[in-house]
Design an enzyme around this catalytic site. Structure first.
Site, PDB file in Angstrom:
ATOM      1  N   LYS A  89       0.803  -1.228   0.000  1.00 29.13           N
ATOM      2  CA  LYS A  89       0.000   0.000   0.000  1.00 29.13           C
ATOM      3  C   LYS A  89       0.830   1.270   0.000  1.00 29.13           C
ATOM      4  CE  LYS A  89      -4.455  -1.469   1.790  1.00 29.13           C
ATOM      5  NZ  LYS A  89      -4.281  -2.923   2.059  1.00 29.13           N
ATOM      6  N   GLU A 111      -9.818   7.552   3.773  1.00 25.18           N
ATOM      7  CA  GLU A 111     -10.734   6.723   4.536  1.00 25.18           C
ATOM      8  C   GLU A 111     -10.051   5.378   4.719  1.00 25.18           C
ATOM      9  OE1 GLU A 111     -11.300   6.649   1.085  1.00 25.18           O
ATOM     10  OE2 GLU A 111     -10.788   4.513   1.167  1.00 25.18           O
ATOM     11  N   SER A 377       1.552  -9.879  -1.125  1.00 22.21           N
ATOM     12  CA  SER A 377       1.185  -8.469  -0.918  1.00 22.21           C
ATOM     13  C   SER A 377       1.519  -7.912   0.461  1.00 22.21           C
ATOM     14  CB  SER A 377      -0.302  -8.279  -1.208  1.00 22.21           C
ATOM     15  OG  SER A 377      -1.089  -9.130  -0.395  1.00 22.21           O
TER      16      SER A 377
HETATM   17  C1  LIG Z   1      -5.097  -3.909   1.544  1.00 20.67           C
HETATM   18  C2  LIG Z   1      -4.456  -5.184   1.247  1.00 20.67           C
HETATM   19  C3  LIG Z   1      -4.873  -5.992   0.170  1.00 20.67           C
HETATM   20  C4  LIG Z   1      -6.062  -5.672  -0.674  1.00 20.67           C
HETATM   21  O1  LIG Z   1      -6.007  -4.459  -1.377  1.00 20.67           O
HETATM   22  P1  LIG Z   1      -5.753  -4.435  -2.948  1.00 20.67           P
HETATM   23  O2  LIG Z   1      -6.032  -3.017  -3.320  1.00 20.67           O
HETATM   24  O3  LIG Z   1      -6.720  -5.394  -3.568  1.00 20.67           O
HETATM   25  O4  LIG Z   1      -4.362  -4.829  -3.181  1.00 20.67           O
HETATM   26  C5  LIG Z   1      -4.164  -7.156  -0.107  1.00 20.67           C
HETATM   27  N1  LIG Z   1      -3.112  -7.535   0.649  1.00 20.67           N
HETATM   28  C6  LIG Z   1      -2.692  -6.797   1.697  1.00 20.67           C
HETATM   29  C7  LIG Z   1      -1.523  -7.279   2.477  1.00 20.67           C
HETATM   30  C8  LIG Z   1      -3.345  -5.602   2.034  1.00 20.67           C
HETATM   31  O5  LIG Z   1      -2.915  -4.880   3.086  1.00 20.67           O
END
Ligand SMILES: *Cc1c(COP(=O)(O)O)cnc(C)c1O
Length: 393
Positions: A89, A111, A377
């Site tokens: 993020k 938000e 992610s």
């Molecule tokens: C917020 C988040 C997501 C989901 O958000 P996307 O916009 O779909 O990427 C996925 N993995 C993690 C670790 C997150 O913090």
């Protein structure tokens, strides 16, 4: 034929900017300037320097040997979990705070649902010394106390949204109201590839550093730029957009999107938008979303807060409808098992969002020679209490 955005802000039938007239000046200012700003050499330099020195990029592309052996294919993990603040993020919030500065804004609003985007926003506001206001549903404030504390430590003001179900969509309404009232000095940082054009495209471009790095790293490791597949979990779709970006128009690369089935697609407790969603408008863009017969947004459910969103970004709606991407949904149970399995096989504890992407290997078989890149992610530290509760650790 392209899967990128067109000049009008559409991905096929999806996207656009369906906004109230009072929001038009803010969105139009951003739309008319974002590409020009992003192309400036000084912007590129500052963005890349911060990604390197502050976020810790490039993140490794790690060959997961034991995981690969288990599933009899070649799996690489793109380690976004090693980014500062623990997930992808921050790539976007760094980009947007620099954009805000170029546009002369000194006040930032955002938000947040689970608080992850709020923390990433508060982080870059502290870095730049800008005022930061984060709207968060009153219910979520109670549920996500550690992230609220983080935001406060970082100097942000966390404002409770007291209307409706007092969760994410209500916080979004409050943020939009704030932006309408403060059009001149305020930038609204949206946390995924959602919202009115140009947000989906702008956020995708900031996150595209992920696939840009993968191309170089695969060239070093496999002597090819293109994997056979890229895999990512999809909440709104920003980490997915990042790892798909440079492969969207390359038909040799298979795209796999993994959604949260929650307790099961047909249980009424799910967040699998591609399976359950219909075309409609959410947060200013035309996309797929989960809604009732009369178009009211349905409350989604997933064990992972980051996938607990009733829509998907317009890029992904188009990838689904056109058949360019394969969509798979994974239940809470299967995701939790996959998270535990990765911890034991590779010594990496993933975020529960990410665990969904890892779970597909049980049923979705790949060829032995396939190169499959999974976007890791985020890390699982924030989810430890969920893992403890689920497994009785
Ligand atoms: C917020 C988040 C997501 C989901 O958000 P996307 O916009 O779909 O990427 C996925 N993995 C993690 C670790 C997150 O913090």
């Amino acid at each position: 034929m392209t899967y990128q955005v067109n000049e009008k802000g559409y991905y096929g039938d999806f996207g656009g900017a369906y906004i109230p007239e009072m929001l038009y000046p803010n969105v139009e200012e951003l739309r008319s300037k974002y590409l020009e700003v992003m192309r400036e050499e000084s912007f590129q330099r500052e963005f890349n320097d911060l990604l390197k020195e502050y976020v810790g990029r490039p993140t490794p592309l790690y060959f997961a040997e034991r995981f690969s052996k288990k599933y009899n294919t070649k799996v690489y993990l793109k380690r976004e979990d090693l980014c500062h603040t623990g997930a992808h993020k921050v790539n976007n919030t760094i980009g947007q705070i620099l954009m805000a500065k170029r546009l002369g804004k000194n006040r930032i609003i955002a938000e947040t649902g689970a608080g992850q985007h709020g923390v990433a926003t508060a982080t870059v506001c502290a870095l730049m010394g800008l005022e930061c206001i984060v709207y968060m549903g009153e219910v979520d404030i109670k549920r996500q106390a550690p992230n609220v504390a983080r935001m406060k430590m970082l100097g942000a003001k966390v404002v409770p949204a007291l209307s409706g179900s007092r969760t994410l969509k209500d916080a979004t309404n409050e943020a939009i109201r704030d932006w309408i009232n403060n059009p001149v000095n305020t930038h609204y940082i949206i946390g995924s590839v959602v919202g009115p054009h140009p947000y989906p495209d702008m956020v995708a471009r900031f996150q595209s550093v992920i696939s840009e790095e993968v191309r170089k790293q695969l060239m070093e490791k496999e002597h090819r730029e293109d994997p056979d597949y890229v895999v990512a979990c999809v909440g709104g779709g920003s980490n997915a957009a990042g790892i798909y970006y440079h492969y969207l128009d390359n038909p040799k690369v298979g795209i796999i999107a993994v959604e949260a089935a929650g307790k099961g697609i047909l249980t009424g407790e799910s967040a699998a938008t591609s399976a359950l969603g219909k075309e409609g408008i959410i947060h200013g863009s035309k996309t797929l979303l989960m809604q009732t017969e009369d178009g009211q947004i349905t409350e989604p459910y997933s064990i992972s807060a980051g996938l607990d969103y009733p829509g998907i970004g317009p890029m992904h709606a188009n990838l689904f409808k056109s058949g360019r991407a394969e969509f798979i949904s994974v239940t809470d149970d299967d995701a939790m098992k996959a998270g535990l399995a990765l911890a034991k096989l590779e010594g990496i504890i993933p975020a529960i969002e990410t665990s969904h992407a890892l779970a597909i290997f049980e049923d979705r078989k790949f060829r032995e020679q396939d190169v499959v890149v999974v976007n890791l992610s985020g890390r699982g530290d924030k989810d430890l209490s969920s893992y403890i509760e689920y497994f009785g650790l």
